[in-house]
Design a protein around this motif. Structure first.
Motif, PDB file in Angstrom:
ATOM      1  N   MET A   1       0.896  -1.276   0.238  1.00  0.00           N
ATOM      2  CA  MET A   1       0.079   0.113   0.059  1.00  0.00           C
ATOM      3  C   MET A   1       0.740   1.317  -0.152  1.00  0.00           C
ATOM      4  SD  MET A   1      -3.001  -0.959   2.726  1.00  0.00           S
ATOM      5  CE  MET A   1      -1.772  -1.518   4.111  1.00  0.00           C
ATOM      6  N   LYS A   2       0.315   2.272  -0.680  1.00  0.00           N
ATOM      7  CA  LYS A   2       1.296   3.544  -0.527  1.00  0.00           C
ATOM      8  C   LYS A   2       0.151   4.690  -0.204  1.00  0.00           C
ATOM      9  CE  LYS A   2       4.596   1.911  -3.150  1.00  0.00           C
ATOM     10  NZ  LYS A   2       5.959   1.578  -2.161  1.00  0.00           N
ATOM     11  N   ARG A   3       0.811   5.583   0.331  1.00  0.00           N
ATOM     12  CA  ARG A   3      -0.023   6.898   0.657  1.00  0.00           C
ATOM     13  C   ARG A   3       0.378   7.795  -0.253  1.00  0.00           C
ATOM     14  NH1 ARG A   3      -0.661  10.400   6.153  1.00  0.00           N
ATOM     15  NH2 ARG A   3      -0.712  12.440   5.169  1.00  0.00           N
ATOM     16  N   ILE A   4      -0.598   8.582  -0.995  1.00  0.00           N
ATOM     17  CA  ILE A   4      -0.493   9.631  -1.977  1.00  0.00           C
ATOM     18  C   ILE A   4      -0.763  10.885  -1.351  1.00  0.00           C
ATOM     19  CG2 ILE A   4      -0.993  10.328  -4.296  1.00  0.00           C
ATOM     20  CD1 ILE A   4       0.156   7.644  -4.423  1.00  0.00           C
ATOM     21  N   ASP A   5       0.289  11.864  -1.267  1.00  0.00           N
ATOM     22  CA  ASP A   5      -0.056  13.174  -0.853  1.00  0.00           C
ATOM     23  C   ASP A   5       0.089  14.261  -1.951  1.00  0.00           C
ATOM     24  OD1 ASP A   5      -0.188  12.014   1.743  1.00  0.00           O
ATOM     25  OD2 ASP A   5       1.714  13.025   2.333  1.00  0.00           O
ATOM     26  N   VAL A   6      -0.996  14.848  -2.261  1.00  0.00           N
ATOM     27  CA  VAL A   6      -1.068  15.940  -3.340  1.00  0.00           C
ATOM     28  C   VAL A   6      -1.213  17.487  -2.635  1.00  0.00           C
ATOM     29  CG1 VAL A   6      -2.154  16.621  -5.411  1.00  0.00           C
ATOM     30  CG2 VAL A   6      -2.212  14.178  -4.736  1.00  0.00           C
ATOM     31  N   ILE A   7      -0.319  18.098  -2.920  1.00  0.00           N
ATOM     32  CA  ILE A   7      -0.420  19.498  -2.690  1.00  0.00           C
ATOM     33  C   ILE A   7      -0.720  20.294  -3.988  1.00  0.00           C
ATOM     34  CG2 ILE A   7       0.572  21.378  -1.432  1.00  0.00           C
ATOM     35  CD1 ILE A   7       2.322  19.566   0.343  1.00  0.00           C
ATOM     36  N   THR A   8      -1.796  20.976  -4.028  1.00  0.00           N
ATOM     37  CA  THR A   8      -2.111  21.608  -5.254  1.00  0.00           C
ATOM     38  C   THR A   8      -2.982  22.925  -4.917  1.00  0.00           C
ATOM     39  OG1 THR A   8      -2.496  21.439  -7.570  1.00  0.00           O
ATOM     40  CG2 THR A   8      -3.969  20.304  -6.147  1.00  0.00           C
ATOM     41  N   ARG A   9      -3.595  23.632  -5.876  1.00  0.00           N
ATOM     42  CA  ARG A   9      -4.333  24.610  -5.883  1.00  0.00           C
ATOM     43  C   ARG A   9      -5.926  24.048  -5.509  1.00  0.00           C
ATOM     44  NH1 ARG A   9      -2.015  26.178 -11.591  1.00  0.00           N
ATOM     45  NH2 ARG A   9      -0.698  27.777 -10.792  1.00  0.00           N
ATOM     46  N   PRO A  10      -6.381  24.981  -4.697  1.00  0.00           N
ATOM     47  CA  PRO A  10      -7.639  24.672  -4.105  1.00  0.00           C
ATOM     48  C   PRO A  10      -8.781  24.158  -5.291  1.00  0.00           C
ATOM     49  CG  PRO A  10      -7.055  26.499  -2.980  1.00  0.00           C
ATOM     50  CD  PRO A  10      -6.254  26.339  -4.043  1.00  0.00           C
ATOM     51  N   GLU A  11      -8.820  24.733  -6.470  1.00  0.00           N
ATOM     52  CA  GLU A  11      -9.721  24.737  -7.505  1.00  0.00           C
ATOM     53  C   GLU A  11      -9.563  23.331  -8.320  1.00  0.00           C
ATOM     54  OE1 GLU A  11      -6.301  27.425  -9.225  1.00  0.00           O
ATOM     55  OE2 GLU A  11      -7.503  27.192  -7.398  1.00  0.00           O
ATOM     56  N   LYS A  12      -8.472  22.642  -7.937  1.00  0.00           N
ATOM     57  CA  LYS A  12      -8.231  21.096  -8.510  1.00  0.00           C
ATOM     58  C   LYS A  12      -9.040  20.013  -7.702  1.00  0.00           C
ATOM     59  CE  LYS A  12      -5.574  23.073 -11.376  1.00  0.00           C
ATOM     60  NZ  LYS A  12      -5.879  23.075 -13.137  1.00  0.00           N
ATOM     61  N   LEU A  13      -9.539  20.190  -6.566  1.00  0.00           N
ATOM     62  CA  LEU A  13      -9.961  19.296  -5.672  1.00  0.00           C
ATOM     63  C   LEU A  13     -11.123  18.454  -6.442  1.00  0.00           C
ATOM     64  CD1 LEU A  13     -10.155  17.988  -2.985  1.00  0.00           C
ATOM     65  CD2 LEU A  13     -12.073  19.858  -2.413  1.00  0.00           C
ATOM     66  N   VAL A  14     -11.901  19.194  -7.162  1.00  0.00           N
ATOM     67  CA  VAL A  14     -12.898  18.222  -7.703  1.00  0.00           C
ATOM     68  C   VAL A  14     -12.142  17.293  -8.793  1.00  0.00           C
ATOM     69  CG1 VAL A  14     -15.096  18.308  -9.462  1.00  0.00           C
ATOM     70  CG2 VAL A  14     -14.841  20.088  -7.727  1.00  0.00           C
ATOM     71  N   GLY A  15     -11.482  17.721  -9.466  1.00  0.00           N
ATOM     72  CA  GLY A  15     -10.519  16.721 -10.445  1.00  0.00           C
ATOM     73  C   GLY A  15     -10.008  15.705  -9.565  1.00  0.00           C
ATOM     74  N   LEU A  16      -9.090  16.083  -8.886  1.00  0.00           N
ATOM     75  CA  LEU A  16      -8.508  14.848  -8.015  1.00  0.00           C
ATOM     76  C   LEU A  16      -9.617  14.100  -7.274  1.00  0.00           C
ATOM     77  CD1 LEU A  16      -5.977  17.044  -5.585  1.00  0.00           C
ATOM     78  CD2 LEU A  16      -5.588  15.135  -7.539  1.00  0.00           C
ATOM     79  N   LYS A  17     -10.701  14.204  -6.799  1.00  0.00           N
ATOM     80  CA  LYS A  17     -11.646  13.326  -6.333  1.00  0.00           C
ATOM     81  C   LYS A  17     -12.178  12.468  -7.383  1.00  0.00           C
ATOM     82  CE  LYS A  17     -15.036  15.530  -4.205  1.00  0.00           C
ATOM     83  NZ  LYS A  17     -16.061  16.438  -3.729  1.00  0.00           N
ATOM     84  N   GLU A  18     -12.348  13.066  -8.786  1.00  0.00           N
ATOM     85  CA  GLU A  18     -12.590  12.260  -9.720  1.00  0.00           C
ATOM     86  C   GLU A  18     -11.619  11.204 -10.190  1.00  0.00           C
ATOM     87  OE1 GLU A  18     -13.561  14.941 -12.914  1.00  0.00           O
ATOM     88  OE2 GLU A  18     -15.571  15.393 -11.994  1.00  0.00           O
ATOM     89  N   ILE A  19     -10.361  11.724 -10.100  1.00  0.00           N
ATOM     90  CA  ILE A  19      -9.060  10.846 -10.404  1.00  0.00           C
ATOM     91  C   ILE A  19      -9.074   9.706  -9.289  1.00  0.00           C
ATOM     92  CG2 ILE A  19      -6.575  10.635 -10.335  1.00  0.00           C
ATOM     93  CD1 ILE A  19      -6.751  13.639 -11.484  1.00  0.00           C
ATOM     94  N   PHE A  20      -9.179  10.076  -8.109  1.00  0.00           N
ATOM     95  CA  PHE A  20      -9.016   8.998  -7.008  1.00  0.00           C
ATOM     96  C   PHE A  20     -10.074   7.903  -7.334  1.00  0.00           C
ATOM     97  CE2 PHE A  20      -6.121  11.806  -4.705  1.00  0.00           C
ATOM     98  CZ  PHE A  20      -5.194  11.097  -4.462  1.00  0.00           C
ATOM     99  N   ALA A  21     -11.243   8.447  -7.365  1.00  0.00           N
ATOM    100  CA  ALA A  21     -12.414   7.574  -7.720  1.00  0.00           C
ATOM    101  C   ALA A  21     -12.184   6.486  -8.820  1.00  0.00           C
ATOM    102  CB  ALA A  21     -13.797   8.253  -7.888  1.00  0.00           C
ATOM    103  N   GLY A  89       1.913  22.286  -8.053  1.00  0.00           N
ATOM    104  CA  GLY A  89       2.001  21.318  -6.915  1.00  0.00           C
ATOM    105  C   GLY A  89       2.772  20.307  -6.707  1.00  0.00           C
ATOM    106  N   LYS A  90       2.884  19.598  -5.729  1.00  0.00           N
ATOM    107  CA  LYS A  90       3.795  18.381  -5.592  1.00  0.00           C
ATOM    108  C   LYS A  90       2.731  17.292  -5.224  1.00  0.00           C
ATOM    109  CE  LYS A  90       8.202  20.188  -5.467  1.00  0.00           C
ATOM    110  NZ  LYS A  90       7.641  21.438  -5.982  1.00  0.00           N
ATOM    111  N   VAL A  91       3.319  16.116  -5.634  1.00  0.00           N
ATOM    112  CA  VAL A  91       2.905  14.441  -5.135  1.00  0.00           C
ATOM    113  C   VAL A  91       3.760  14.005  -4.558  1.00  0.00           C
ATOM    114  CG1 VAL A  91       1.655  12.609  -5.866  1.00  0.00           C
ATOM    115  CG2 VAL A  91       1.139  14.691  -7.155  1.00  0.00           C
ATOM    116  N   PHE A  92       3.597  13.369  -3.265  1.00  0.00           N
ATOM    117  CA  PHE A  92       4.686  12.502  -2.432  1.00  0.00           C
ATOM    118  C   PHE A  92       4.065  11.231  -2.436  1.00  0.00           C
ATOM    119  CE2 PHE A  92       4.997  17.028  -1.098  1.00  0.00           C
ATOM    120  CZ  PHE A  92       6.440  17.155  -1.171  1.00  0.00           C
ATOM    121  N   VAL A  93       4.716  10.186  -2.447  1.00  0.00           N
ATOM    122  CA  VAL A  93       4.435   8.645  -2.297  1.00  0.00           C
ATOM    123  C   VAL A  93       5.224   8.098  -1.364  1.00  0.00           C
ATOM    124  CG1 VAL A  93       4.263   6.681  -3.630  1.00  0.00           C
ATOM    125  CG2 VAL A  93       3.726   8.736  -4.937  1.00  0.00           C
ATOM    126  N   THR A  94       4.535   7.680  -0.427  1.00  0.00           N
ATOM    127  CA  THR A  94       5.186   6.839   0.795  1.00  0.00           C
ATOM    128  C   THR A  94       4.574   5.464   0.901  1.00  0.00           C
ATOM    129  OG1 THR A  94       3.854   8.023   2.238  1.00  0.00           O
ATOM    130  CG2 THR A  94       5.859   9.227   2.029  1.00  0.00           C
TER     131      THR A  94
END
Length: 113
Positions: A1-21, A89-94
């Motif tokens: 399992m991996k933890r994905i941390d995404v730090i980005t602009r607030p207006e990108k939240l809807v798109g991120l939700k769709e991608i994770f889904a 933004g940045k994405v971190f994978v741990t």
């Protein structure tokens, strides 16, 4: 399992939700945060009084996903929310060693499904 941390602009939240889904990620956590990176927190359109702004509003979205989902998830995040400009933004994978669903005591992958 991996933890994905995404730090980005607030207006990108809807798109991120769709991608994770679309990548078998049933849950995520989103936080409002402030930060700066290479742009040093400067946006001309937010420089109202001539003072440098050193922190900008961002969101931090994190989720735990199965290992096999990571590469596709990263590719989709880059394609969907990347604009090619500072502040994307940045994405971190741990690694996640274990997880437990408190309600049922399920562990590992069963806890994140």
């Amino acid at each position: 399992m991996k933890r994905i941390d995404v730090i980005t602009r607030p207006e990108k939240l809807v798109g991120l939700k769709e991608i994770f889904a679309t990548h078998n990620c049933p849950g995520m956590t989103a936080l409002s945060v402030m930060g700066c990176g290479r742009q040093h927190g400067y946006l001309p359109e937010m420089n109202f009084m001539g003072d440098d702004i050193n922190l900008l509003p961002k969101i931090l979205v994190f989720a735990v996903v199965e290992d096999e989902e990571v590469e596709g998830l990263l590719a989709d995040i880059s394609t969907a929310i990347g604009t090619g400009t500072n502040g994307d933004g940045k994405v971190f994978v741990t690694d996640v060693l274990d997880a437990m669903r408190i309600r049922t005591n399920e562990r590992g992958s069963d806890a994140i499904k």
